[in-house]
Design a protein around this motif. Structure first.
Motif, PDB file in Angstrom:
ATOM      1  N   ILE A  86       7.287  -4.205  25.265  1.00  0.00           N
ATOM      2  CA  ILE A  86       8.603  -3.958  25.529  1.00  0.00           C
ATOM      3  C   ILE A  86       9.649  -4.155  24.085  1.00  0.00           C
ATOM      4  CG2 ILE A  86      10.829  -4.603  26.731  1.00  0.00           C
ATOM      5  CD1 ILE A  86       8.619  -5.373  28.928  1.00  0.00           C
ATOM      6  N   GLY A  87       9.426  -5.236  23.494  1.00  0.00           N
ATOM      7  CA  GLY A  87      10.561  -5.598  22.514  1.00  0.00           C
ATOM      8  C   GLY A  87      10.451  -5.873  21.306  1.00  0.00           C
ATOM      9  N   THR A  88       9.202  -5.044  20.782  1.00  0.00           N
ATOM     10  CA  THR A  88       9.026  -5.348  19.245  1.00  0.00           C
ATOM     11  C   THR A  88       8.632  -4.114  18.489  1.00  0.00           C
ATOM     12  OG1 THR A  88       7.464  -7.312  20.069  1.00  0.00           O
ATOM     13  CG2 THR A  88       7.281  -6.656  17.924  1.00  0.00           C
ATOM     14  N   ASP A  89       9.431  -4.137  17.658  1.00  0.00           N
ATOM     15  CA  ASP A  89       9.505  -2.864  16.612  1.00  0.00           C
ATOM     16  C   ASP A  89       8.394  -3.119  15.692  1.00  0.00           C
ATOM     17  OD1 ASP A  89      12.135  -2.021  17.524  1.00  0.00           O
ATOM     18  OD2 ASP A  89      13.244  -3.443  16.109  1.00  0.00           O
ATOM     19  N   GLY A  90       7.822  -2.025  15.367  1.00  0.00           N
ATOM     20  CA  GLY A  90       6.525  -1.881  14.767  1.00  0.00           C
ATOM     21  C   GLY A  90       5.389  -2.294  15.457  1.00  0.00           C
ATOM     22  N   CYS A  91       5.537  -2.411  16.502  1.00  0.00           N
ATOM     23  CA  CYS A  91       4.002  -2.731  17.354  1.00  0.00           C
ATOM     24  C   CYS A  91       3.038  -1.719  17.012  1.00  0.00           C
ATOM     25  CB  CYS A  91       4.134  -3.068  18.677  1.00  0.00           C
ATOM     26  SG  CYS A  91       2.998  -3.899  19.556  1.00  0.00           S
ATOM     27  N   LEU A  92       1.824  -1.866  16.596  1.00  0.00           N
ATOM     28  CA  LEU A  92       0.876  -0.822  16.842  1.00  0.00           C
ATOM     29  C   LEU A  92      -0.132  -0.889  17.776  1.00  0.00           C
ATOM     30  CD1 LEU A  92      -0.095  -1.145  13.009  1.00  0.00           C
ATOM     31  CD2 LEU A  92       1.346   0.404  13.929  1.00  0.00           C
ATOM     32  N   VAL A  93      -0.484   0.222  18.375  1.00  0.00           N
ATOM     33  CA  VAL A  93      -1.285   0.216  19.618  1.00  0.00           C
ATOM     34  C   VAL A  93      -2.505   0.829  19.485  1.00  0.00           C
ATOM     35  CG1 VAL A  93      -1.260   1.033  21.950  1.00  0.00           C
ATOM     36  CG2 VAL A  93       0.919   0.368  20.838  1.00  0.00           C
ATOM     37  N   GLY A  94      -3.643   0.622  20.162  1.00  0.00           N
ATOM     38  CA  GLY A  94      -4.923   1.098  20.067  1.00  0.00           C
ATOM     39  C   GLY A  94      -5.577   1.028  18.852  1.00  0.00           C
ATOM     40  N   THR A  95      -6.207   2.172  18.333  1.00  0.00           N
ATOM     41  CA  THR A  95      -6.782   2.287  17.096  1.00  0.00           C
ATOM     42  C   THR A  95      -6.100   1.845  15.932  1.00  0.00           C
ATOM     43  OG1 THR A  95      -8.067   3.925  18.163  1.00  0.00           O
ATOM     44  CG2 THR A  95      -8.371   3.613  15.582  1.00  0.00           C
ATOM     45  N   ALA A  96      -4.843   2.285  15.821  1.00  0.00           N
ATOM     46  CA  ALA A  96      -3.893   1.702  14.963  1.00  0.00           C
ATOM     47  C   ALA A  96      -3.872   0.339  14.741  1.00  0.00           C
ATOM     48  CB  ALA A  96      -2.521   2.401  15.015  1.00  0.00           C
ATOM     49  N   ALA A  97      -3.758  -0.598  15.953  1.00  0.00           N
ATOM     50  CA  ALA A  97      -3.897  -1.914  15.840  1.00  0.00           C
ATOM     51  C   ALA A  97      -5.026  -2.573  15.327  1.00  0.00           C
ATOM     52  CB  ALA A  97      -3.528  -2.246  17.434  1.00  0.00           C
ATOM     53  N   ASP A  98      -6.249  -1.835  15.730  1.00  0.00           N
ATOM     54  CA  ASP A  98      -7.633  -2.285  15.359  1.00  0.00           C
ATOM     55  C   ASP A  98      -7.526  -2.325  13.952  1.00  0.00           C
ATOM     56  OD1 ASP A  98      -8.483  -2.808  17.878  1.00  0.00           O
ATOM     57  OD2 ASP A  98      -9.356  -0.903  18.083  1.00  0.00           O
ATOM     58  N   HIS A  99      -7.140  -1.414  13.419  1.00  0.00           N
ATOM     59  CA  HIS A  99      -7.179  -0.969  11.668  1.00  0.00           C
ATOM     60  C   HIS A  99      -6.268  -1.993  11.168  1.00  0.00           C
ATOM     61  CE1 HIS A  99      -9.914   2.524  11.872  1.00  0.00           C
ATOM     62  NE2 HIS A  99      -9.098   3.171  12.616  1.00  0.00           N
ATOM     63  N   ALA A 100      -5.234  -2.226  11.748  1.00  0.00           N
ATOM     64  CA  ALA A 100      -4.176  -3.324  11.242  1.00  0.00           C
ATOM     65  C   ALA A 100      -4.977  -4.628  11.155  1.00  0.00           C
ATOM     66  CB  ALA A 100      -2.840  -3.425  11.811  1.00  0.00           C
ATOM     67  N   PHE A 101      -5.402  -4.931  12.292  1.00  0.00           N
ATOM     68  CA  PHE A 101      -6.383  -6.184  12.192  1.00  0.00           C
ATOM     69  C   PHE A 101      -7.348  -6.341  11.353  1.00  0.00           C
ATOM     70  CE2 PHE A 101      -9.790  -8.880  14.478  1.00  0.00           C
ATOM     71  CZ  PHE A 101      -9.226 -10.038  14.189  1.00  0.00           C
ATOM     72  N   GLU A 102      -8.002  -5.421  11.056  1.00  0.00           N
ATOM     73  CA  GLU A 102      -9.199  -5.379  10.266  1.00  0.00           C
ATOM     74  C   GLU A 102      -8.587  -5.540   8.783  1.00  0.00           C
ATOM     75  OE1 GLU A 102     -11.315  -1.722  10.929  1.00  0.00           O
ATOM     76  OE2 GLU A 102     -11.913  -2.165  12.983  1.00  0.00           O
ATOM     77  N   GLN A 103      -7.620  -4.972   8.397  1.00  0.00           N
ATOM     78  CA  GLN A 103      -7.110  -4.978   7.257  1.00  0.00           C
ATOM     79  C   GLN A 103      -5.981  -6.261   7.215  1.00  0.00           C
ATOM     80  OE1 GLN A 103      -7.713  -2.490   4.852  1.00  0.00           O
ATOM     81  NE2 GLN A 103      -9.067  -1.835   6.428  1.00  0.00           N
ATOM     82  N   ALA A 104      -5.916  -7.169   7.993  1.00  0.00           N
ATOM     83  CA  ALA A 104      -4.813  -8.202   7.962  1.00  0.00           C
ATOM     84  C   ALA A 104      -5.283  -9.190   6.675  1.00  0.00           C
ATOM     85  CB  ALA A 104      -4.771  -8.999   8.868  1.00  0.00           C
ATOM     86  N   GLY A 105      -6.870  -9.276   6.405  1.00  0.00           N
ATOM     87  CA  GLY A 105      -7.173 -10.098   5.136  1.00  0.00           C
ATOM     88  C   GLY A 105      -6.759 -11.571   5.275  1.00  0.00           C
ATOM     89  N   THR A 106      -6.790 -12.200   6.596  1.00  0.00           N
ATOM     90  CA  THR A 106      -6.615 -13.283   6.609  1.00  0.00           C
ATOM     91  C   THR A 106      -8.210 -14.231   6.465  1.00  0.00           C
ATOM     92  OG1 THR A 106      -5.630 -15.237   7.922  1.00  0.00           O
ATOM     93  CG2 THR A 106      -6.785 -13.633   9.092  1.00  0.00           C
ATOM     94  N   TRP A 107      -8.142 -15.327   5.932  1.00  0.00           N
ATOM     95  CA  TRP A 107      -9.309 -16.346   5.924  1.00  0.00           C
ATOM     96  C   TRP A 107      -9.411 -17.171   7.177  1.00  0.00           C
ATOM     97  CZ3 TRP A 107     -12.376 -13.910   3.199  1.00  0.00           C
ATOM     98  CH2 TRP A 107     -12.019 -13.011   1.860  1.00  0.00           C
ATOM     99  N   LYS A 108      -8.163 -17.543   7.541  1.00  0.00           N
ATOM    100  CA  LYS A 108      -8.237 -18.384   8.800  1.00  0.00           C
ATOM    101  C   LYS A 108      -7.182 -17.713   9.889  1.00  0.00           C
ATOM    102  CE  LYS A 108      -9.204 -22.734   6.534  1.00  0.00           C
ATOM    103  NZ  LYS A 108     -10.337 -23.161   6.915  1.00  0.00           N
ATOM    104  N   ALA A 109      -7.465 -18.047  11.253  1.00  0.00           N
ATOM    105  CA  ALA A 109      -6.633 -17.777  12.143  1.00  0.00           C
ATOM    106  C   ALA A 109      -6.861 -18.512  13.369  1.00  0.00           C
ATOM    107  CB  ALA A 109      -7.300 -16.052  12.607  1.00  0.00           C
ATOM    108  N   MET A 110      -6.006 -18.321  14.294  1.00  0.00           N
ATOM    109  CA  MET A 110      -6.193 -19.105  15.771  1.00  0.00           C
ATOM    110  C   MET A 110      -6.270 -18.325  16.599  1.00  0.00           C
ATOM    111  SD  MET A 110      -3.310 -22.098  17.196  1.00  0.00           S
ATOM    112  CE  MET A 110      -2.110 -20.907  17.170  1.00  0.00           C
ATOM    113  N   LEU A 111      -7.075 -18.480  17.729  1.00  0.00           N
ATOM    114  CA  LEU A 111      -7.348 -17.584  18.725  1.00  0.00           C
ATOM    115  C   LEU A 111      -7.036 -18.336  20.090  1.00  0.00           C
ATOM    116  CD1 LEU A 111     -10.229 -15.344  19.530  1.00  0.00           C
ATOM    117  CD2 LEU A 111      -9.392 -16.674  21.059  1.00  0.00           C
TER     118      LEU A 111
END
Length: 137
Positions: free
Chosen positions: A52-77
């Motif tokens: 609802i309220g986030t500018d620049g929120c990617l959805v679907g395949t675009a979100a998957d690609h952004a996650f793949e490109q995030a390039g982080t070495w650590k994350a929290m799930l």
């Protein structure tokens, strides 16, 4: 949740399970990704707020690609309905896909991943027809 951990470790992710930190993780997520004026009105699921309220929120395949490109070495799930948190060390990991992260158990069905600085989030909702979502801070 064991199948999720098994899939992650099979991809080379070092997983550290932390119990009892889910509530704090959700609160930090809201503080970083939901606008202050939205924080008083809450949908039943946090991921609905990001749609609802986030500018620049990617959805679907675009979100998957952004996650793949995030390039982080650590994350929290963390999850919508569980106090379990997984700390992920992705230093030696192979590429993770949405399929690697999906969990069928309801307590673990809504998945939120953030980098340590809360600069971005990747969300996989339990609703198959919605998401995933990727949003920068």
């Amino acid at each position: 949740m064991n199948p999720l951990i098994e899939r992650l470790t099979a991809k080379g992710v070092v997983v550290t399970e932390v119990e009892g930190r889910g509530q704090g993780a959700r609160q930090m997520w809201v503080a970083h990704f939901i606008r202050p004026e939205q924080q008083t009105r809450r949908s039943p699921y946090l991921w609905e707020e990001i749609v609802i309220g986030t500018d620049g929120c990617l959805v679907g395949t675009a979100a998957d690609h952004a996650f793949e490109q995030a390039g982080t070495w650590k994350a929290m799930l963390f999850f919508q309905h569980s106090d379990d948190v997984l700390e992920l060390d992705l230093t030696q990991a192979k590429l993770l896909t949405r399929r690697d992260l999906i969990v069928e158990t309801m307590d673990y069905a809504d998945i939120y991943i953030v980098d340590p600085a809360y600069a971005w989030t990747y969300v996989i909702p339990h609703e198959a027809d919605w998401g995933p979502y990727f949003s920068p801070k």
